[in-house]
Design a protein around this motif. Structure first.
Motif, PDB file in Angstrom:
ATOM      1  N   VAL A  63     -81.171 109.174 -57.724  1.00 31.44           N
ATOM      2  CA  VAL A  63     -79.839 109.628 -58.125  1.00 31.44           C
ATOM      3  C   VAL A  63     -79.269 110.441 -56.968  1.00 31.44           C
ATOM      4  CG1 VAL A  63     -78.504 111.041 -59.735  1.00 31.44           C
ATOM      5  CG2 VAL A  63     -80.473 109.724 -60.567  1.00 31.44           C
ATOM      6  N   PRO A  64     -78.101 110.063 -56.431  1.00 31.02           N
ATOM      7  CA  PRO A  64     -77.537 110.863 -55.337  1.00 31.02           C
ATOM      8  C   PRO A  64     -77.110 112.229 -55.862  1.00 31.02           C
ATOM      9  CG  PRO A  64     -75.936 109.243 -56.072  1.00 31.02           C
ATOM     10  CD  PRO A  64     -77.214 108.947 -56.812  1.00 31.02           C
ATOM     11  N   PRO A  65     -77.384 113.296 -55.109  1.00 31.54           N
ATOM     12  CA  PRO A  65     -77.004 114.630 -55.565  1.00 31.54           C
ATOM     13  C   PRO A  65     -75.505 114.858 -55.499  1.00 31.54           C
ATOM     14  CG  PRO A  65     -77.884 114.734 -53.352  1.00 31.54           C
ATOM     15  CD  PRO A  65     -78.067 113.316 -53.809  1.00 31.54           C
ATOM     16  N   ASP A  66     -74.815 114.023 -54.750  1.00 30.36           N
ATOM     17  CA  ASP A  66     -73.386 114.167 -54.553  1.00 30.36           C
ATOM     18  C   ASP A  66     -72.858 112.821 -54.068  1.00 30.36           C
ATOM     19  OD1 ASP A  66     -70.906 115.260 -54.381  1.00 30.36           O
ATOM     20  OD2 ASP A  66     -71.417 116.830 -52.937  1.00 30.36           O
ATOM     21  N   VAL A  67     -71.550 112.706 -53.907  1.00 30.48           N
ATOM     22  CA  VAL A  67     -70.940 111.491 -53.341  1.00 30.48           C
ATOM     23  C   VAL A  67     -70.256 111.898 -52.037  1.00 30.48           C
ATOM     24  CG1 VAL A  67     -69.378 109.563 -53.692  1.00 30.48           C
ATOM     25  CG2 VAL A  67     -70.614 110.532 -55.645  1.00 30.48           C
ATOM     26  N   PRO A  68     -70.989 111.863 -50.926  1.00 31.77           N
ATOM     27  CA  PRO A  68     -70.376 112.244 -49.647  1.00 31.77           C
ATOM     28  C   PRO A  68     -69.290 111.253 -49.249  1.00 31.77           C
ATOM     29  CG  PRO A  68     -72.788 112.057 -49.492  1.00 31.77           C
ATOM     30  CD  PRO A  68     -72.384 111.441 -50.783  1.00 31.77           C
ATOM     31  N   ALA A  69     -68.450 111.668 -48.312  1.00 31.76           N
ATOM     32  CA  ALA A  69     -67.470 110.736 -47.756  1.00 31.76           C
ATOM     33  C   ALA A  69     -68.218 109.589 -47.075  1.00 31.76           C
ATOM     34  CB  ALA A  69     -66.561 111.450 -46.758  1.00 31.76           C
ATOM     35  N   PRO A  70     -67.868 108.351 -47.387  1.00 31.40           N
ATOM     36  CA  PRO A  70     -68.584 107.224 -46.800  1.00 31.40           C
ATOM     37  C   PRO A  70     -68.088 106.888 -45.398  1.00 31.40           C
ATOM     38  CG  PRO A  70     -66.890 106.423 -48.260  1.00 31.40           C
ATOM     39  CD  PRO A  70     -66.830 107.931 -48.340  1.00 31.40           C
ATOM     40  N   LEU A  71     -68.886 106.119 -44.686  1.00 31.52           N
ATOM     41  CA  LEU A  71     -68.419 105.405 -43.501  1.00 31.52           C
ATOM     42  C   LEU A  71     -67.818 104.113 -44.018  1.00 31.52           C
ATOM     43  CD1 LEU A  71     -68.153 104.596 -40.530  1.00 31.52           C
ATOM     44  CD2 LEU A  71     -70.573 103.937 -40.566  1.00 31.52           C
ATOM     45  N   ASN A  72     -66.502 104.011 -43.971  1.00 30.57           N
ATOM     46  CA  ASN A  72     -65.797 102.843 -44.498  1.00 30.57           C
ATOM     47  C   ASN A  72     -65.715 101.779 -43.402  1.00 30.57           C
ATOM     48  OD1 ASN A  72     -65.127 103.928 -47.148  1.00 30.57           O
ATOM     49  ND2 ASN A  72     -63.739 105.297 -46.059  1.00 30.57           N
ATOM     50  N   LEU A  73     -66.745 100.956 -43.347  1.00 35.18           N
ATOM     51  CA  LEU A  73     -66.803  99.929 -42.311  1.00 35.18           C
ATOM     52  C   LEU A  73     -65.637  98.961 -42.473  1.00 35.18           C
ATOM     53  CD1 LEU A  73     -70.635  99.213 -42.348  1.00 35.18           C
ATOM     54  CD2 LEU A  73     -69.350 100.355 -40.525  1.00 35.18           C
ATOM     55  N   TRP A  74     -64.943  98.712 -41.368  1.00 29.47           N
ATOM     56  CA  TRP A  74     -63.826  97.764 -41.251  1.00 29.47           C
ATOM     57  C   TRP A  74     -62.556  98.203 -41.995  1.00 29.47           C
ATOM     58  CZ3 TRP A  74     -68.689  95.421 -42.705  1.00 29.47           C
ATOM     59  CH2 TRP A  74     -69.445  95.049 -41.583  1.00 29.47           C
ATOM     60  N   MET A  75     -62.546  99.415 -42.522  1.00 29.54           N
ATOM     61  CA  MET A  75     -61.332  99.899 -43.183  1.00 29.54           C
ATOM     62  C   MET A  75     -60.367 100.395 -42.117  1.00 29.54           C
ATOM     63  SD  MET A  75     -61.142 102.627 -46.291  1.00 29.54           S
ATOM     64  CE  MET A  75     -59.690 102.822 -47.298  1.00 29.54           C
ATOM     65  N   ASN A  76     -59.139  99.909 -42.168  1.00 28.14           N
ATOM     66  CA  ASN A  76     -58.147 100.182 -41.140  1.00 28.14           C
ATOM     67  C   ASN A  76     -57.145 101.208 -41.664  1.00 28.14           C
ATOM     68  OD1 ASN A  76     -56.403 100.059 -38.963  1.00 28.14           O
ATOM     69  ND2 ASN A  76     -55.512  98.085 -39.552  1.00 28.14           N
ATOM     70  N   ILE A  77     -57.327 102.451 -41.241  1.00 30.49           N
ATOM     71  CA  ILE A  77     -56.441 103.546 -41.635  1.00 30.49           C
ATOM     72  C   ILE A  77     -55.855 104.157 -40.360  1.00 30.49           C
ATOM     73  CG2 ILE A  77     -56.211 105.708 -42.924  1.00 30.49           C
ATOM     74  CD1 ILE A  77     -56.955 103.440 -44.719  1.00 30.49           C
ATOM     75  N   PRO A  78     -54.797 103.547 -39.818  1.00 34.41           N
ATOM     76  CA  PRO A  78     -54.198 104.101 -38.601  1.00 34.41           C
ATOM     77  C   PRO A  78     -53.654 105.511 -38.856  1.00 34.41           C
ATOM     78  CG  PRO A  78     -53.401 101.873 -39.033  1.00 34.41           C
ATOM     79  CD  PRO A  78     -54.136 102.316 -40.253  1.00 34.41           C
ATOM     80  N   VAL A  79     -53.808 106.361 -37.845  1.00 30.32           N
ATOM     81  CA  VAL A  79     -53.304 107.739 -37.916  1.00 30.32           C
ATOM     82  C   VAL A  79     -52.207 107.888 -36.860  1.00 30.32           C
ATOM     83  CG1 VAL A  79     -53.882 110.182 -37.755  1.00 30.32           C
ATOM     84  CG2 VAL A  79     -55.557 108.562 -38.687  1.00 30.32           C
ATOM     85  N   ALA A  80     -50.999 108.229 -37.301  1.00 33.48           N
ATOM     86  CA  ALA A  80     -49.875 108.390 -36.384  1.00 33.48           C
ATOM     87  C   ALA A  80     -49.930 109.747 -35.698  1.00 33.48           C
ATOM     88  CB  ALA A  80     -48.557 108.234 -37.152  1.00 33.48           C
ATOM     89  N   SER A  81     -49.112 109.919 -34.670  1.00 35.18           N
ATOM     90  CA  SER A  81     -49.107 111.174 -33.909  1.00 35.18           C
ATOM     91  C   SER A  81     -48.687 112.366 -34.763  1.00 35.18           C
ATOM     92  CB  SER A  81     -48.166 111.050 -32.698  1.00 35.18           C
ATOM     93  OG  SER A  81     -46.855 110.725 -33.121  1.00 35.18           O
ATOM     94  N   ASP A  82     -47.955 112.111 -35.852  1.00 32.27           N
ATOM     95  CA  ASP A  82     -47.557 113.206 -36.739  1.00 32.27           C
ATOM     96  C   ASP A  82     -48.573 113.448 -37.847  1.00 32.27           C
ATOM     97  OD1 ASP A  82     -47.181 111.002 -38.330  1.00 32.27           O
ATOM     98  OD2 ASP A  82     -45.068 111.396 -38.774  1.00 32.27           O
ATOM     99  N   GLY A  83     -49.712 112.745 -37.788  1.00 26.78           N
ATOM    100  CA  GLY A  83     -50.777 112.928 -38.765  1.00 26.78           C
ATOM    101  C   GLY A  83     -50.677 112.039 -39.986  1.00 26.78           C
ATOM    102  N   LYS A  84     -49.608 111.265 -40.107  1.00 19.98           N
ATOM    103  CA  LYS A  84     -49.460 110.367 -41.245  1.00 19.98           C
ATOM    104  C   LYS A  84     -50.466 109.222 -41.145  1.00 19.98           C
ATOM    105  CE  LYS A  84     -45.562 112.141 -43.025  1.00 19.98           C
ATOM    106  NZ  LYS A  84     -45.398 112.615 -44.416  1.00 19.98           N
ATOM    107  N   ILE A  85     -50.948 108.781 -42.309  1.00 22.63           N
ATOM    108  CA  ILE A  85     -51.871 107.652 -42.326  1.00 22.63           C
ATOM    109  C   ILE A  85     -51.211 106.451 -42.997  1.00 22.63           C
ATOM    110  CG2 ILE A  85     -53.918 109.117 -42.318  1.00 22.63           C
ATOM    111  CD1 ILE A  85     -54.244 108.516 -45.313  1.00 22.63           C
ATOM    112  N   VAL A  86     -51.743 105.269 -42.673  1.00 21.31           N
ATOM    113  CA  VAL A  86     -51.219 104.012 -43.199  1.00 21.31           C
ATOM    114  C   VAL A  86     -52.394 103.236 -43.785  1.00 21.31           C
ATOM    115  CG1 VAL A  86     -50.064 101.844 -42.626  1.00 21.31           C
ATOM    116  CG2 VAL A  86     -49.386 103.951 -41.463  1.00 21.31           C
ATOM    117  N   TRP A  87     -52.142 102.546 -44.902  1.00 24.09           N
ATOM    118  CA  TRP A  87     -53.165 101.682 -45.495  1.00 24.09           C
ATOM    119  C   TRP A  87     -53.018 100.295 -44.877  1.00 24.09           C
ATOM    120  CZ3 TRP A  87     -56.590 104.209 -48.493  1.00 24.09           C
ATOM    121  CH2 TRP A  87     -56.192 105.445 -49.012  1.00 24.09           C
ATOM    122  N   GLY A  88     -53.810 100.026 -43.839  1.00 20.03           N
ATOM    123  CA  GLY A  88     -53.684  98.769 -43.125  1.00 20.03           C
ATOM    124  C   GLY A  88     -54.678  97.729 -43.607  1.00 20.03           C
ATOM    125  N   GLU A  89     -54.448  96.488 -43.194  1.00 15.34           N
ATOM    126  CA  GLU A  89     -55.405  95.412 -43.460  1.00 15.34           C
ATOM    127  C   GLU A  89     -56.480  95.419 -42.373  1.00 15.34           C
ATOM    128  OE1 GLU A  89     -53.788  91.580 -44.116  1.00 15.34           O
ATOM    129  OE2 GLU A  89     -52.392  92.261 -45.678  1.00 15.34           O
TER     130      GLU A  89
END
Length: 199
Positions: free
Chosen positions: A128-154
């Motif tokens: 049983v995991p003691p917690d749910v840590p942030a995962p390594l989201n392999l192949w997930m494309n979340i571009p980060v803009a210069s203003d810090g905004k994120i995008v849900w990409g393919e």
């Protein structure tokens, strides 16, 4: 030497496996557009786990890449990012999806999710995991803009792309074929992936 068995990570489900120090796991994006949430826990004490907030000060980046170590919440290496045939676009910012997330996205009934997949995968090997840590989201494309905004990409990966992660300590690696089919992170199609345990 015989080839390692190719195992299936079913669409929308989770799996977990034990790696001894020096072994590796090859995670294959079979169809090219499937995100795989990935966690690693110390096999002797799962309260120690792969932690991106502890890795970033050492790598200097929010994007993990080939040739880097992935560190735990006790600031030691748990996995080495040995190979990556994809363009190298992976995410460490976004938490694993859960039933609450899908409720916010408008679902009124239960939706498969990575958090429950982690728990189910660990139960399959008696843990049983003691917690749910942030995962390594392999192949997930979340571009980060210069203003810090994120995008849900393919995903920008291709069919058959893979990564190899080598254990630096005895550990448990858990994976979820992300069931997200509302946002475009899986190109709207959730499918199976595959993996191999390498010596």
């Amino acid at each position: 030497m015989t080839a390692a068995e190719i195992l299936t990570l079913p669409a929308r489900k989770g799996r977990a496996c034990r790696l001894s120090k020096g072994q590796a796991i090859k995670i294959i994006n079979t169809h090219g557009h499937q995100v795989v949430d990935t966690w690693a826990f110390n096999a002797e004490d799962p309260r120690e786990f792969m932690s991106h907030e502890h890795s970033r000060p050492l790598t200097g980046s929010i994007f993990p890449k080939k040739g880097e170590h992935l560190h735990t919440n006790r600031r030691r290496s748990i996995l080495f990012f040995e190979e990556d045939t994809s363009p190298g676009v992976h995410d460490t910012l976004i938490a694993s999806c859960d039933d609450y997330r899908y409720g916010l996205l408008g679902c009124t009934e239960y939706h498969d999710n990575c958090t429950d997949n982690l728990h189910a995968a660990m139960r399959q090997i008696g843990l049983v995991p003691p917690d749910v840590p942030a995962p390594l989201n392999l192949w997930m494309n979340i571009p980060v803009a210069s203003d810090g905004k994120i995008v849900w990409g393919e995903p920008v990966s291709s069919p058959g792309d893979y990564v190899v992660l080598r254990a630096q300590i005895d550990c448990i690696v858990a994976m979820s074929a992300c069931p997200q089919d509302i946002l475009p992170v899986n190109s709207g199609k959730t499918v199976e992936a595959h993996y191999q345990i390498l010596s």
